[in-house]
Design an enzyme around this catalytic site. Structure first.
Site, mmCIF file in Angstrom:
data_model
loop_
_atom_site.group_PDB
_atom_site.id
_atom_site.type_symbol
_atom_site.label_atom_id
_atom_site.label_comp_id
_atom_site.label_asym_id
_atom_site.label_seq_id
_atom_site.Cartn_x
_atom_site.Cartn_y
_atom_site.Cartn_z
ATOM 1 N N ARG A 116 2.783 -3.743 9.679
ATOM 2 C CA ARG A 116 4.049 -3.603 10.406
ATOM 3 C C ARG A 116 4.013 -2.393 11.332
ATOM 4 O O ARG A 116 4.436 -2.469 12.504
ATOM 5 C CB ARG A 116 5.208 -3.465 9.416
ATOM 6 C CG ARG A 116 6.569 -3.346 10.082
ATOM 7 C CD ARG A 116 7.687 -3.289 9.060
ATOM 8 N NE ARG A 116 7.626 -2.087 8.224
ATOM 9 C CZ ARG A 116 8.502 -1.825 7.250
ATOM 10 N NH1 ARG A 116 9.458 -2.688 6.965
ATOM 11 N NH2 ARG A 116 8.377 -0.717 6.531
ATOM 12 N N TYR A 150 -5.065 -10.248 -8.710
ATOM 13 C CA TYR A 150 -5.823 -9.971 -7.489
ATOM 14 C C TYR A 150 -5.849 -11.197 -6.580
ATOM 15 O O TYR A 150 -5.625 -11.096 -5.361
ATOM 16 C CB TYR A 150 -7.245 -9.560 -7.871
ATOM 17 C CG TYR A 150 -8.106 -9.155 -6.700
ATOM 18 C CD1 TYR A 150 -7.969 -7.893 -6.122
ATOM 19 C CD2 TYR A 150 -9.062 -10.019 -6.169
ATOM 20 C CE1 TYR A 150 -8.770 -7.511 -5.044
ATOM 21 C CE2 TYR A 150 -9.856 -9.648 -5.104
ATOM 22 C CZ TYR A 150 -9.707 -8.391 -4.544
ATOM 23 O OH TYR A 150 -10.491 -8.017 -3.482
ATOM 24 N N LYS A 154 -4.425 -11.696 -2.701
ATOM 25 C CA LYS A 154 -5.281 -12.004 -1.554
ATOM 26 C C LYS A 154 -4.898 -13.319 -0.886
ATOM 27 O O LYS A 154 -5.095 -13.494 0.320
ATOM 28 C CB LYS A 154 -6.753 -11.996 -1.976
ATOM 29 C CG LYS A 154 -7.260 -10.603 -2.334
ATOM 30 C CD LYS A 154 -7.037 -9.605 -1.189
ATOM 31 C CE LYS A 154 -7.598 -8.232 -1.478
ATOM 32 N NZ LYS A 154 -7.400 -7.283 -0.350
#
Length: 245
Positions: A116, A150, A154
């Site tokens: 951002r 995890y 991802k």
């Protein structure tokens, strides 16, 4: 004037190797990670290295770090959104609330805050535009056993990459993702002792030199503005990825 890039997670492993590769290639590099002393050690007094101590999970700290880079360089040409965390192989019912929240906070929130910050500045700078390279993982495609936290994080990054690629078109901001398999780093040291496999066995896995990742990120970063590496997978040739699961 040298092209400029911010590398998150720059104090060790993939981030460190990539930052040094980019410095060698003539880039101005913002080294972003939590430990100021470790960043200074990576910078080594290099005139084009800018240490940016920052916790990626703190949005105010992220914005302040990106503002420091803008003040130093006048623009940000690229971001390697690399900082991440992982857990040892753990089934979902054994993952604590704290461990789950830490993975999501670093791997999703942290990468969101940095993307951002980069997007906003690339959109406003003149000439506008830039490139964001997200560090995904082979787990963004095929999970390892016991990797629900995890792998979930991802998969979220792949969605972020696709969305930013679409939203960035109007502002000349390209976004791509590098999915890495078994680059030698602190995170892969345990692989020499064996890693759980989909068939229930535990076996060592081959690793590759992290320099291969650094050169791949450099290639992605230096693409001309009218071209983009949307997804790249770079991995140890003989690791059990193709056919895994």
């Amino acid at each position: 004037m040298a092209r400029s890039i911010i590398v998150t997670g720059a104090s060790s492993g993939i981030g460190r190797a990539t930052a040094l590769c980019l410095l060698d290639a003539g880039w101005s590099v913002g080294l972003l990670a939590r430990r100021a002393g470790a960043l200074d050690a990576v910078a080594g007094g290099h005139p084009r290295a800018l240490a940016l101590p920052c916790d990626v999970t703190d949005p105010a700290s992220v914005d302040a770090a990106f503002d420091r880079a803008m003040s130093a360089w006048g623009r940000i040409d690229a971001l390697f959104n690399n900082a991440g965390a992982a857990l040892l192989s753990t089934e979902i019912d054994a993952i604590s609330d704290a461990d789950w929240l830490n993975i999501i906070n670093v791997n999703v929130n942290g990468m969101f805050f940095c993307a951002r910050a980069a997007f906003a500045r690339m959109k406003a700078q003149q000439p506008r535009g830039g490139r964001i390279i997200n560090n995904g993982s082979i787990s963004a495609h095929v999970p390892r056993p016991g990797s629900v936290a995890y792998t979930t994080s991802k998969h979220a990054i792949t969605g972020m990459t696709r969305s930013l690629s679409l939203d960035g078109r109007a502002h000349d901001i390209a976004c791509g993702q590098i999915d890495i398999g078994n680059a030698a780093s602190d995170m892969t040291e345990r692989m020499s002792g064996g890693v759980p496999q989909a068939d229930g066995s535990v076996r060592p896995e081959p690793v590759m030199d992290v320099a291969n990742v650094a050169r791949s990120v450099l290639h992605m970063a230096t693409m001309p503005a009218d071209a983009n590496v949307q997804f790249m997978t770079v991995m140890a040739t003989q690791m059990p990825y193709i056919g895994r699961g």
